[in-house]
Design an enzyme around this catalytic site. Structure first.
Site, mmCIF file in Angstrom:
data_model
loop_
_atom_site.group_PDB
_atom_site.id
_atom_site.type_symbol
_atom_site.label_atom_id
_atom_site.label_comp_id
_atom_site.label_asym_id
_atom_site.label_seq_id
_atom_site.Cartn_x
_atom_site.Cartn_y
_atom_site.Cartn_z
ATOM 1 N N GLU A 250 -23.519 -29.387 31.259
ATOM 2 C CA GLU A 250 -23.618 -30.762 30.757
ATOM 3 C C GLU A 250 -23.552 -30.680 29.242
ATOM 4 O OE1 GLU A 250 -23.270 -33.189 33.178
ATOM 5 O OE2 GLU A 250 -23.337 -33.986 31.158
ATOM 6 N N GLU A 385 -18.727 -34.455 17.633
ATOM 7 C CA GLU A 385 -20.078 -34.903 17.942
ATOM 8 C C GLU A 385 -21.003 -34.529 16.788
ATOM 9 O OE1 GLU A 385 -22.288 -32.927 21.182
ATOM 10 O OE2 GLU A 385 -22.901 -34.930 21.809
#
Ligand code: UN1
Length: 494
Positions: A250, A385
């Site tokens: 994840e 990110e």
């Protein structure tokens, strides 16, 4: 004197064989030591894996509904301790109390929901093509599962991993993030008190190289479940490849919110504030890109910036504070580095961009909530990110253009649209390629009974939470029972 916390191995709290420890400090006040934790290494990992392997022999045979009873008890005890655990969590990683309460609540929710699987764990039965033959599929556990967990959801994410693994009959070794071991200690203590048999759950604290690395390479580990950056996800994936360990990853996100001309602007502004600055922007689901239709671009930005200016930054234990600090020095430096890149690349800095200093701010890692506008698709802050309170706003001229911009990302975790036009909403729901999608809410706020995860560089096809989490922690066995008393050959005998 700060409290010293130990590893949890085979039902005992034990010091690391290294004799070394590390400090966990409050990011809102670095004078405060939240606790001292074991700086473990491969020898501690070895003992923990051994304990989990031994415990597996019995645990896998405990009826699943009985395993689940312990997990229900975990949920009940978490309810009683919610306030204390939320408080500890705010002290160790900074997010505001309301959010740390939500984090503990997420662990409660997943525990109740997944404990219910103890009485389901459904497989299938189907008719055979042959006479007097019965067939079914069942889920079987795999063995010892390793969990490597992040600091931004210090109890929720460990619970998403541990609870499904346990209900399926696996045993666990967890390595918490070095910034947030206390929340995992709190969770493990709760499990101990709920009656978890010794060795079923083990915790080893320490660094990625000291603990994570030997854990993911250990031959007895059957599953590695990891949440963190896509960069480290690749390392985990490679570590798992040689002996085909199952591996559930994840990872990053660069989640876009789209605001269309029919949107309720106040609602979109509320959503943008919560999505971009909740958890100080330190969520893989954070709203880090806002794509606004040209017809409402200016009014949206005006209202948004006006509200961002009112956000109160400070110690998350203060109920008047909206946004806490960055989790640590290096995260703060990373945020500031991206802000510089954003300015250099020609982003228009509308608000923020600076570290907060003076008074209590000097003791922590506080950053102003930061808004960049007029961003173009090539800019680094639009693509990478950041994992901080920095949001980029760009203009689009149609729904198709917005969807194309939303999809133009390495990542595919979450996205959202603000619109009052149902046709637009359905087109976006279908065409944005992410694992999670929201209509008229921001990109954060997943509930535990739907699958959680993303496409592209966000994940490797697995999902957490929901009943889909069981697929990571169990393997199918198809069983054929021939009660005809004769040899019957599938595909051959009529
Ligand atoms: C994360 O972003 O790292 O959906 C996890 C949410 C939370 C979990 C987020 N329930 O925003």
């Amino acid at each position: 004197m700060p409290e010293v916390y130990k590893n949890y191995i085979n039902g005992e709290w034990v010091a690391s064989k290294t004799g070394q420890t590390f400090e966990n400090r409050n990011p809102a006040n670095t004078d405060e030591i939240v606790g001292v934790f074991q700086k473990s290494d491969k020898n501690d990992v070895e003992t923990a894996v051994q304990a989990a392997q031994d415990a597996y022999k019995k645990w896998r045979l405990v009826p699943a509904p009985k395993r689940a009873e312990i997990l229900y008890r975990v949920a009940q005890l978490l309810v009683e301790r919610k306030e204390k655990f939320a408080n500890d969590m705010t002290r160790e990683m900074g997010k505001v109390l309301n959010e740390t309460r939500g984090d503990v609540q997420e662990a409660i929710d997943i525990s109740y929901f997944t404990a219910g699987e103890g009485r389901r764990l459904h497989g299938q039965t189907t008719p055979s093509e042959l006479r007097n033959k019965f067939q079914m599929s069942i889920r079987q556990p795999l063995g010892v599962c390793a969990m490597i967990t992040p600091w931004n959801f210090p109890m929720a994410i460990p619970s998403w991993k541990m609870i499904p693994a346990l209900v399926c009959g696996n045993t666990v070794v967890i390595k918490p993030a070095t910034d947030t071991p206390l929340s995992v200690v709190n969770f493990i203590k709760t499990m101990e008190e709920a009656g978890m048999p010794k060795g079923v759950v083990n915790m080893v604290t320490g660094t990625g190289s000291g603990v994570g690395d030997p854990l993911m390479h250990h031959p007895a580990i059957k599953v590695v479940s990891f949440t963190g950056s896509s960069e480290i996800g690749q390392v985990v994936s490679k570590a798992c490849a040689p002996d085909f360990k199952h591996c559930s990853l994840e990872m990053g996100g660069k989640n876009a919110m789209m605001v269309m001309p029919s949107a309720k602007l106040e609602l979109a502004v509320d959503g943008a504030l919560w999505g971009a600055f909740g958890t100080t922007g330190q969520r893989c689901t954070a709203t880090s890109r806002i794509i606004v239709h040209k017809d409402v671009y200016k009014p949206f930005l005006d209202k948004f910036v006006e509200r961002v200016k009112k956000l109160r930054v400070g110690n998350g234990l203060d109920p008047n504070v909206d946004m806490g600090p960055a989790v640590n020095q290096s995260q703060l430096e990373n945020d500031l580095r991206y802000i510089e890149i954003g300015k250099k690349d020609g982003g228009k800095l509308l608000y923020g961009g600076e570290r907060l200093t003076g008074g209590a701010y000097d003791k922590g890692f506080f950053l102003m909530p930061t808004v960049f506008a007029d961003i173009t698709q090539k800019m680094t802050i639009w693509r990478e990110e950041i994992f901080g309170p920095v949001v980029s706003v760009a203009m689009c001229d149609s729904l198709e253009n917005a969807i194309e911009m939303a999809n133009d990302s390495l990542y595919g975790l979450s996205a959202s649209i603000y619109t009052q036009d149902i046709n637009e909403a359905f087109v976006a729901m279908r065409d944005v390629y992410t694992g999670i999608f929201y209509v008229n809410s921001p990109t954060i706020g997943a509930e535990v009974h739907l699958p959680f995860g993303g496409t592209k560089a966000t994940g490797n096809g697995h999902r957490e939470a929901g009943h889909q989490a069981l697929d990571v922690f169990s393997e199918w066995k198809s069983i054929y029972v021939d009660f005809s008393g004769t040899l019957q050959r599938a595909q051959i005998d009529a």
